[in-house]
Design an enzyme around this catalytic site. Structure first.
Site, PDB file in Angstrom:
ATOM      1  N   TYR A   1       3.234   5.954  -2.710  1.00  0.00           N
ATOM      2  CA  TYR A   1       4.360   6.761  -3.187  1.00  0.00           C
ATOM      3  C   TYR A   1       4.297   6.946  -4.705  1.00  0.00           C
ATOM      4  O   TYR A   1       4.677   7.979  -5.223  1.00  0.00           O
ATOM      5  CB  TYR A   1       5.685   6.108  -2.789  1.00  0.00           C
ATOM      6  CG  TYR A   1       6.299   6.682  -1.529  1.00  0.00           C
ATOM      7  CD1 TYR A   1       5.527   7.013  -0.423  1.00  0.00           C
ATOM      8  CD2 TYR A   1       7.659   6.890  -1.442  1.00  0.00           C
ATOM      9  CE1 TYR A   1       6.094   7.539   0.725  1.00  0.00           C
ATOM     10  CE2 TYR A   1       8.244   7.413  -0.294  1.00  0.00           C
ATOM     11  CZ  TYR A   1       7.453   7.736   0.780  1.00  0.00           C
ATOM     12  OH  TYR A   1       8.017   8.260   1.914  1.00  0.00           O
TER      13      TYR A   1
ATOM     14  N   ASP B   1       3.207   8.167   4.611  1.00  0.00           N
ATOM     15  CA  ASP B   1       4.045   7.658   5.699  1.00  0.00           C
ATOM     16  C   ASP B   1       3.234   7.410   6.971  1.00  0.00           C
ATOM     17  O   ASP B   1       3.441   6.406   7.660  1.00  0.00           O
ATOM     18  CB  ASP B   1       5.202   8.614   5.977  1.00  0.00           C
ATOM     19  CG  ASP B   1       6.219   8.655   4.842  1.00  0.00           C
ATOM     20  OD1 ASP B   1       6.184   7.757   3.973  1.00  0.00           O
ATOM     21  OD2 ASP B   1       7.038   9.587   4.823  1.00  0.00           O
TER      22      ASP B   1
ATOM     23  N   ILE C   1       0.845  -1.201   0.000  1.00  0.00           N
ATOM     24  CA  ILE C   1       0.000   0.000   0.000  1.00  0.00           C
ATOM     25  C   ILE C   1       0.879   1.250   0.000  1.00  0.00           C
ATOM     26  O   ILE C   1       0.622   2.213  -0.727  1.00  0.00           O
ATOM     27  CB  ILE C   1      -0.969  -0.016   1.197  1.00  0.00           C
ATOM     28  CG1 ILE C   1      -2.013  -1.116   1.005  1.00  0.00           C
ATOM     29  CG2 ILE C   1      -1.644   1.342   1.380  1.00  0.00           C
ATOM     30  CD1 ILE C   1      -2.884  -1.374   2.216  1.00  0.00           C
ATOM     31  N   HIS C   2       1.935   1.227   0.802  1.00  0.00           N
ATOM     32  CA  HIS C   2       2.834   2.382   0.885  1.00  0.00           C
ATOM     33  C   HIS C   2       3.538   2.637  -0.447  1.00  0.00           C
ATOM     34  O   HIS C   2       3.647   3.787  -0.890  1.00  0.00           O
ATOM     35  CB  HIS C   2       3.858   2.159   2.004  1.00  0.00           C
ATOM     36  CG  HIS C   2       4.737   3.334   2.247  1.00  0.00           C
ATOM     37  ND1 HIS C   2       6.042   3.368   1.814  1.00  0.00           N
ATOM     38  CD2 HIS C   2       4.500   4.523   2.860  1.00  0.00           C
ATOM     39  CE1 HIS C   2       6.572   4.533   2.162  1.00  0.00           C
ATOM     40  NE2 HIS C   2       5.659   5.254   2.802  1.00  0.00           N
ATOM     41  N   ASP C   3       4.005   1.573  -1.089  1.00  0.00           N
ATOM     42  CA  ASP C   3       4.667   1.736  -2.388  1.00  0.00           C
ATOM     43  C   ASP C   3       3.700   2.312  -3.424  1.00  0.00           C
ATOM     44  O   ASP C   3       4.070   3.181  -4.219  1.00  0.00           O
ATOM     45  CB  ASP C   3       5.240   0.407  -2.880  1.00  0.00           C
ATOM     46  CG  ASP C   3       6.467  -0.033  -2.095  1.00  0.00           C
ATOM     47  OD1 ASP C   3       7.015   0.781  -1.326  1.00  0.00           O
ATOM     48  OD2 ASP C   3       6.873  -1.199  -2.245  1.00  0.00           O
TER      49      ASP C   3
END
EC number: 3.1.1.4
Length: 178
Positions: free
Chosen positions: A58, A72, A53-55
């Site tokens: 980004y 973040d 999810i974070h990737d």
């Protein structure tokens, strides 16, 4: 045959639903490299859903109006949610490999002996190793904080500041709060 037709339709509908669920789950790894670090760290595989999810955040955050800071914060929240799933009985992330699972006690004993032997020596490198060793977290939440700190300190170049609707279309469900 009349009785069989509704059953076949139901099976087809369930199969399509399952395929869509699998496809949408796999689409969330499209812009993800997992919890990429140059080292093999604890919780890497356990935090994989949060890292995916974070990737994606980004890569596509700018397109959907999500700032790097929001990505973040969501990353830390997702990792802490995973840690809470472990409950109070297990403070560390579960091991993924068969060898890690079967030799958990033996491995920790072996590691403590190796560290004790290595750290008993009086060299500059071993003093540095002692400092690093005692800073390493021992809990899932501790590792979550470290992963979060790492992306805050070193992730600036990875956040895409351009909008890319074409490659991000259909990935809304792979982003935080979606």
């Amino acid at each position: 045959m009349k009785l069989l037709a509704p059953v076949l339709w139901a099976m087809a509908a369930l199969g399509v639903t399952w395929l869509v669920a699998v496809d949408s789950k796999e689409s969330c790894t499209k812009h993800s490299n997992g919890c990429s670090t140059p080292l093999r760290l604890p919780c890497q595989e356990y935090f994989r859903p949060a890292c995916d999810i974070h990737d994606n955040c980004y890569h596509c955050g700018k397109t959907f109006g999500i700032s790097r800071e929001e990505c973040d914060k969501a990353f830390l929240k997702d990792m802490n949610t995973l840690c809470k799933k472990l409950g109070s009985n297990s403070a560390t992330c579960p091991a993924r490999g068969k060898r890690e699972v079967t030799s958990h006690r033996a491995t920790s004993i072996a590691h403590s002996r190796l560290w004790k032997t290595a750290l008993d020596q009086k060299s500059f490198l071993n003093r540095k190793a002692r400092q690093v060793f005692f800073l390493l977290p021992t809990t899932c939440q501790g590792w979550a904080k470290n992963y979060h700190l790492a992306v805050k300190l070193a992730g600036a170049n990875s956040y895409s500041v351009t909008t890319d609707l074409e490659t991000c279309q259909g990935l809304e469900h792979c982003l935080p709060n979606h």
